[in-house]
Enzyme design. Sequence first.
Site, mmCIF file in Angstrom:
data_model
loop_
_atom_site.group_PDB
_atom_site.id
_atom_site.type_symbol
_atom_site.label_atom_id
_atom_site.label_comp_id
_atom_site.label_asym_id
_atom_site.label_seq_id
_atom_site.Cartn_x
_atom_site.Cartn_y
_atom_site.Cartn_z
ATOM 1 N N SER A 158 0.804 -0.890 0.418
ATOM 2 C CA SER A 158 -0.034 0.202 -0.216
ATOM 3 C C SER A 158 1.457 1.025 -0.096
ATOM 4 O O SER A 158 1.769 1.241 0.273
ATOM 5 C CB SER A 158 -1.339 -0.386 1.681
ATOM 6 O OG SER A 158 -0.206 0.058 2.507
ATOM 7 N N GLU A 179 5.857 -0.833 -6.064
ATOM 8 C CA GLU A 179 4.468 -1.139 -6.488
ATOM 9 C C GLU A 179 3.734 -1.000 -5.715
ATOM 10 O O GLU A 179 3.682 -1.935 -4.554
ATOM 11 C CB GLU A 179 5.059 -2.358 -7.176
ATOM 12 C CG GLU A 179 3.805 -3.104 -8.341
ATOM 13 C CD GLU A 179 2.624 -3.255 -8.273
ATOM 14 O OE1 GLU A 179 1.685 -2.712 -7.832
ATOM 15 O OE2 GLU A 179 2.141 -4.788 -7.810
ATOM 16 N N CYS A 217 -3.616 -5.472 -6.874
ATOM 17 C CA CYS A 217 -3.479 -3.999 -7.148
ATOM 18 C C CYS A 217 -3.687 -3.613 -8.350
ATOM 19 O O CYS A 217 -4.091 -2.720 -8.604
ATOM 20 C CB CYS A 217 -1.584 -4.182 -7.321
ATOM 21 S SG CYS A 217 -0.445 -4.847 -7.985
#
Length: 452
Positions: A158, A179, A217
């Site tokens: 996150s 990422e 994601c």
Amino acid sequence: MKRVEREAMEAMKETVDQSLREMRETFASGRTRSVKWRKAQLGAIIEMVKDNEEKMSDVLFQDLGKHSTEAFRDELGFVMRSATTALNCLDKWVVPKKSNLPLLFYPATGKVISEPYGTVLVLSSWNFPISIKVIEGGPDVATILLQHQWDKIFFTGSPKIGKIIMAAAAEHLTPVTLELGGKCPTIIDHHSVSKDMKSVVKRISGGKWGSCSGQACISVDYVLVEQSFASTLIDMLKPVIRSFFGENPKESGCLARIVTKKHFQRLSRLLNDPRVKASIVYGGSMDEEKLYVEPTILLDPPLDSEIMNEEIFGPILPIITLRDIQESIGFIKSKPKPLAIYAFTKDENLKTRILSETSSGSVTFNDLMIQYMCDALPFGGVGQSGIGRYHGKYSFECFSHEKAIMEGSLAMDLEARYPPWNNFKLNFIRLAFREAYFKLVLLMLGLTKGVR
């Protein structure tokens, strides 16, 4: 801290210290630098996954409720394919890249060589857990790991934790790849894709509920559609969900469960906001004991609600209506930059506007999530959704330092590069910077004065 917890932390710290010492010694020995050694490791990864495919699939089903087909598509097969690509291409990737130097530097030569950063800390995520790990653990272990100096840090997670990682890396000026995900929007321009709406709805359903139950994601976070088409879209989504997961998705064996009670409670909190609850048009049931959240559709939940301002990471799909689909550009621009933007449209003008007026890690037209599977394309975010890129050759570059090598010649020397300075040398340098070689020759032959 209790004595038992303190002793456990000290033991873990010693484990980390020992592991890091061993890794540094191994890298310093030079054993890991050869192409032959790297190929052997890649081959071992491929064989390890092949030999343990059934065991890994069983574990993924036990831990996350992933069906073996989904596990192979998103993890096992992906790991083998990526490793095979690297194995087949490594010889080409490691070749030094020759640089064409300007004539000004003749007879010097230049090239760029890729060398490994060294000891790398990879903090991997739980939603796609098939990876090669040295040390397992949660936040406490991560805190210990971040206290050490690394040559590179790669983190998946996150934005909140990404900031902590980046701050820790700054202490040692360690390069990072982050990422981070984010709220990935999907635009539906129903006017231009009306004949293909069955495929559009199927792909959205698969992209939202068919990959770790939305706990990815690059999953669809919300859909943008014109108000006049919203009810039709919802009516089309419902039977597709049933065709995927049956009348009782909880027992289908094809819908992944929520990873932990903590994440279940987070999703429960998002849905139990009275204003959000009022926007549920499909699904909404939950079972904490089984960590199950039914595939759920929301219609126009409040834009200031928590569910519309944090990454959902679960099987909940908000549909946001607009007067005109062109307004989707402004809507996306008003939010943090996402990891991916998806758009179903054949309108070239809308495509151009999306590409030129928005910023995101990637853009995919008329499909969902396939960009992640393509090793030929870089994968990564921008701004709030991440830093850096990887996959395929981009992974090789991600973990390599590109070192510039220049070799000059002692056979000749240009006096214009040395003091004492004068107008001739100034003119020479001016022309050299412009690469005006003909005028340089004239200047050196004294055939012109004051050449500029």
